[in-house]
Design an enzyme around this catalytic site. Structure first.
Site, short mmCIF file in Angstrom:
data_model
loop_
_atom_site.label_atom_id
_atom_site.label_comp_id
_atom_site.label_asym_id
_atom_site.label_seq_id
_atom_site.Cartn_x
_atom_site.Cartn_y
_atom_site.Cartn_z
N CYS A 1 -14.01 12.69 7.62
CA CYS A 1 -14.44 12.92 6.08
C CYS A 1 -14.85 14.22 5.58
O CYS A 1 -14.44 14.77 4.47
CB CYS A 1 -14.98 12.00 5.60
SG CYS A 1 -16.71 11.45 6.16
N HIS B 1 -21.17 9.86 4.43
CA HIS B 1 -19.68 10.13 4.10
C HIS B 1 -19.45 10.99 3.04
O HIS B 1 -20.10 11.22 2.22
CB HIS B 1 -19.25 8.50 3.59
CG HIS B 1 -17.81 8.67 3.24
ND1 HIS B 1 -16.75 8.65 4.40
CD2 HIS B 1 -17.08 8.27 1.97
CE1 HIS B 1 -15.62 8.63 3.54
NE2 HIS B 1 -15.55 8.61 2.17
#
Length: 918
Positions: A273, A843
């Site tokens: 990510c 994230h």
């Protein structure tokens, strides 16, 4: 005649007409024989002249040329030795493809004539009907120039029609770019279509012809070699990708999908990510994306830069951009790009978590070097200002930077710092100007921190208390005790701080130790005490004894006779009066301290026990180590697994202490035994002088049955929460401008990074100040949310308020400003890289404004959703991308680009269509 001699090209054209009419030039049209000889053999146009690289020479069959020589040297223009039309038939294999015979030798089979001499002969004598001229180029090889008689014949085919080929001749000095252009012409490729070449090698595999600037010779192409031209598909992918790498996993319904260009997700390959976030930000930089979509990068690929990646990173990124902006994908798999990054930057190999800003830094540097227009970097000496005006020094620094670094990345992202260093000793001032690609700005850090601790009071009736304390970040352990004292009313002098880990004391802190040595994850216990651990001879203070709890557990060995001891519960720091510092006194003190969760035996329990126990108690009813000993024994014995112990604790420094002042002893049941142990609580303590005087540790050893009967584990683990536990230290939001002010604040260099003063000739901890001199078209601002110290790592979740439009840098740029053009200092936001989570896990996502529609979208790996502008600002913002307003206006103009990028200030659609990402 003079006209013909002066203009051989026109004469050759006349000859061509004559040949078409099946007639030869008339002898009366020829110049004199002596003139012919001079023009063909001698002079600037003659065949004796030196070779020059790149010029054309022509082959003439040796027999015809010898006949011509005999004719002109005979002196008779009407002689029967007239050679007639030039006839090279003996040099060709056939009269269809007109390929030369193999193995022809100069001087034996043919002679070479420069272009001017050839045109003279053709204009005078003509060329045999239907025969092509045999034109060859002069090529330059190492230390030699030669006429390339046998050029390379390549078989050109398309990837989707390998059965149909075109045989084309190329010189060894022709570029691969010429081969590509020829293939595009032969196969009638549209100008807007992307193509690339593959060469089939002798092993049957295909090699990419990356560099279109190198020659056929450098590419080691050979006659008869198959060259495949590949055309990019409409969705931005290459057909060969399906054969060599993971495909984009497009379903049948996606093949005809047509969406908004740029609104395309990136599949998470496993902790990637961070990469997806950086790529989405960079993909939404309008001028950079247009640069790749319009194939401007093809002419600037630098394959020979030793600091670059052979153009592979730039090509991999270009492929990604073309796919994302084709409008034919909902999401794509960046597998090829990930492999390229891992190949050139080993830190990104595998699928570990990384930082999006670190990947962004690598990518910008890699793209710059792959696209650097400077093919050979010259040495540039960095010069100090030495009192010169800033304007002059800055211009010199920027010119020197551009002499070595000139690329679309420099054009778009590079700005200029002014760095001022001042020596603290001699006052010497050093001023330099340095380029930058992004700003890493600090966040205003709170000088306070919150620590959670457990307070253990001396009163056994009170349960441990959980407290949340606000302490100075750079404070000491004593500051923690002072803060706790305000909650408990206990004097800081009566507190002892310990780090408890795995049922033992990991560390006992001194009051002067820094609080930075305590990590947020540590379990900190603060004990109320009435003395000190270090026993001082002659002192009447209580002695503080560290106490561990252990349980005896059966453990099998070869004779089933070994018993292990396992730590449990929370350790204690127990204050013991000196006059009670005997085994019996210590036992009674511990029984008192444990009375909240250890039940005292009643009278029936005290009488319980077999004769053996009674006998043992008759010998010594004083609880102590498992090996017996007598309080009345005059001579001390060594403590150990097979020996007795002293009548008092072996670590007593004053052997003259009196007997216990506790009530007279009577026979009773012993709940546990006591044992001296080391600081780990895992082995018996020795009685060496060094260890005796170091630290006294006692273990309370329980038999399983006794522990089960008298020890209340639930009550032992119980604690209460102080009112302060509900306190949450509020973090006030900060403005982005405050972070930039901090960035330009004067700071003192750290000891690990001193500056060498040329005046003092020593390394000094100089003061340093950075100022902004020149700002780039795209300004990347990295918020330094991750803080690293010797003892701790933390993420700052401070909310940074940043404007979507009109971020004004005029107050921070110290270069004399252009007041007539304020847009040079104002920026609009175009992308944000977000980080959610903490240090160990997290994230990354992206907010980005589409250059064509002006609509903001939220990119979460392969998911893309439209969002409102009021959702962009959050505590997760990590890297900000700003576009200078004058650049936005330029791109909006019709001449700016093929498309018309929209301003981020464009209106948003109704909020009902948006996803709430916060």
């Amino acid at each position: 005649m003079a006209t013909v001699a002066a203009n051989p090209a026109a004469a050759a054209a006349a000859v061509a007409v004559a040949v078409a009419e099946n007639r030869e030039p008339q002898r009366k049209e020829l110049p004199g024989l002596d003139s012919q000889w001079r023009q063909i053999e001698n002079g600037e146009s003659g065949r004796e002249r030196p070779l020059r690289a790149g010029e054309s020479w022509f082959l003439v069959e040796k027999h015809w040329y010898k006949q011509w020589e005999a004719y002109v040297q005979g002196g008779d223009q009407d002689s029967s030795t007239f050679p007639g039309c030039i006839n090279n038939a003996a040099l060709f294999q056939d009269e269809i493809n007109w390929r030369l015979k193999e193995g022809l030798v100069e001087g034996e089979d043919y002679v070479l004539l420069p272009a001017a001499a050839w045109h003279y002969l053709v204009s005078w004598y003509g060329l045999e009907h239907g025969q092509p001229p045999i034109e060859r180029k002069v090529i330059e090889l190492p230390n030699i120039q030669k006429v390339e008689v046998y050029p390379v014949e390549l078989l050109l085919v398309r990837h989707n029609d390998l059965g149909k080929s075109h045989t084309v001749q190329f010189s060894h000095t022709d570029s691969i770019g010429l081969v590509l252009r020829t293939a595009r012409e032969r196969f009638l490729v549209e100008p807007q279509e992307d193509t690339r070449l593959w060469a089939k090698n002798s092993e049957g595999s295909l090699d990419r012809l990356y560099d279109t600037h190198i020659t056929v010779l450098d590419a080691a192409l050979e006659t008869g070699q198959l060259i495949i031209m590949e055309t990019r598909k409409k969705d931005g992918t290459w057909p060969s990708a399906q054969l060599h790498v993971m495909n984009n996993n497009m379903s049948e319904e996606d093949e005809d999908f047509k969406g908004q260009p740029g609104i395309c997700g990136l599949t998470n390959l496993g902790n990637t990510c961070f990469m997806n976030s950086a790529l989405q930000c960079l993909s939404n930089v309008p001028q950079l994306t247009e640069y790749f979509l319009n194939n401007c990068y093809l002419e600037e690929l630098n394959f020979r830069n030793p600091l670059g990646m052979k153009g592979e990173i730039a090509e991999a990124y270009a492929d990604l951009v073309k796919q994302a902006w084709s409008g034919h994908h909902r999401s794509i798999v960046p597998h090829v790009f990930k492999n390229k990054v891992g190949h050139f930057a080993s830190q990104f190999l595998g699928y570990q978590q990384h930082d999006s800003q670190e990947l962004l830094s690598f990518l910008l540097d890699g793209l710059h070097e792959d696209l650097n227009r400077v093919k050979k970097k010259e040495y540039v000496e960095l010069c100090d200002a030495a009192g010169r005006p800033d304007q002059e020094v800055a211009q010199e620094a920027w010119q020197n930077h551009k002499r070595r670094n000139d690329s679309v990345i420099v054009d778009t992202f590079h700005g200029l710092f002014k760095s001022t260093l001042v020596c603290p000793d001699c006052g010497n001032v050093s001023v330099t100007f340095d380029p930058f690609c992004y700003l890493s700005v600090p966040l205003p850090i709170s000088h306070k921190r919150v620590l959670e601790v457990f307070f253990i009071p001396m009163d056994p009736r009170r349960k441990p208390e959980q407290h949340r304390l606000v302490v100075p970040k750079k404070g000491k352990i004593s500051d923690l005790c002072v803060a706790l004292s305000k909650h408990t009313g206990i004097s800081p002098e009566r507190m002892m701080v310990a780090d408890v880990f795995s049922h033992r004391f990991y560390k006992l802190y001194q009051l002067e130790e820094p609080l930075s040595s305590i990590l947020d994850r540590d379990d900190i216990f603060v004990y109320e005490v009435s003395g000190r651990i270090e026993a001082i001879e002659g002192s009447r203070e209580d002695i503080v004894v560290p106490v561990y709890l252990r349980e005896r557990t059966p453990a099998r060995d070869y004779n089933n006779s070994y018993y292990g001891l396992m730590l449990f519960g929370h350790p204690l720091l127990v204050s013991v009066p000196r006059d009670r510092f005997t085994w019996e006194g210590l036992y009674n003190v511990l029984m008192y301290r444990l009375s909240r969760y250890v039940t005292k035996p009643n009278s029936d329990d005290e009488d319980d026990g077999d004769e053996k126990e009674d006998d043992e108690e008759d010998k010594d009813d004083i609880p102590g180590p498992s090996t017996g000993g007598s309080l009345r024994d005059p001579e001390p014995e060594q403590a150990g697994p097979s020996s007795g112990v002293t009548n008092r604790c072996p670590f007593l420094l004053d052997n003259c202490l009196g007997t216990s002042q506790w009530p007279p002893r009577r026979r009773r049941k012993q709940l546990f035994t006591l044992q001296t142990v080391n600081s780990n609580g895992t082995s018996d303590r020795t009685t060496s002088p060094e260890e005796v005087h170091a630290q006294p540790y006692i273990a309370i050893d329980w038999e399983p049955e006794m522990k089960k009967r008298y020890y209340d584990e639930v009550e032992a683990e119980g604690y209460v929460k102080h009112d302060c536990v509900g306190y949450v230290m509020k973090k006030a939001p900060v403005r982005l401008q405050e972070c930039i002010e901090l960035f330009t604040t004067v700071e003192t260099l750290e000891k690990e990074n001193p500056w060498y003063c040329p005046s003092c000739k020593q390394h000094q901890l100089a003061t340093k100040k950075l100022d902004l001199w020149m700002l780039p078209e795209i300004l990347i601002i990295h918020l330094k949310r991750f803080s690293y110290t010797k003892f701790s790592r933390e993420k700052l979740d401070t909310l940074v308020e940043f404007p979507i439009r009109d971020l004004d840098f005029s107050e921070f740029v110290i270069q004399p400003q252009n007041e007539l053009n304020p847009e040079l200092y104002k920026y609009d936001l175009i992308a944000v890289s977000n980080h959610y989570g903490g240090m160990r896990d997290g994230h990354y996502t992206t907010f980005a404004c589409n250059k064509d529609s002006g609509q903001w979208h939220y990119f979460d790996d392969n998911s893309v959703s439209p969002v409102n502008e009021n959702q962009i600002e959050s505590k997760a913002a990590y890297v900000l991308f700003y576009q200078r307003q004058d650049v936005a206006r330029r791109l909006l103009s019709p001449a700016g680009s093929s498309g018309a990028p929209a301003s981020p200030a464009c209106s948003s659609p109704p909020s009902s269509e948006f996803m709430d990402v916060n």
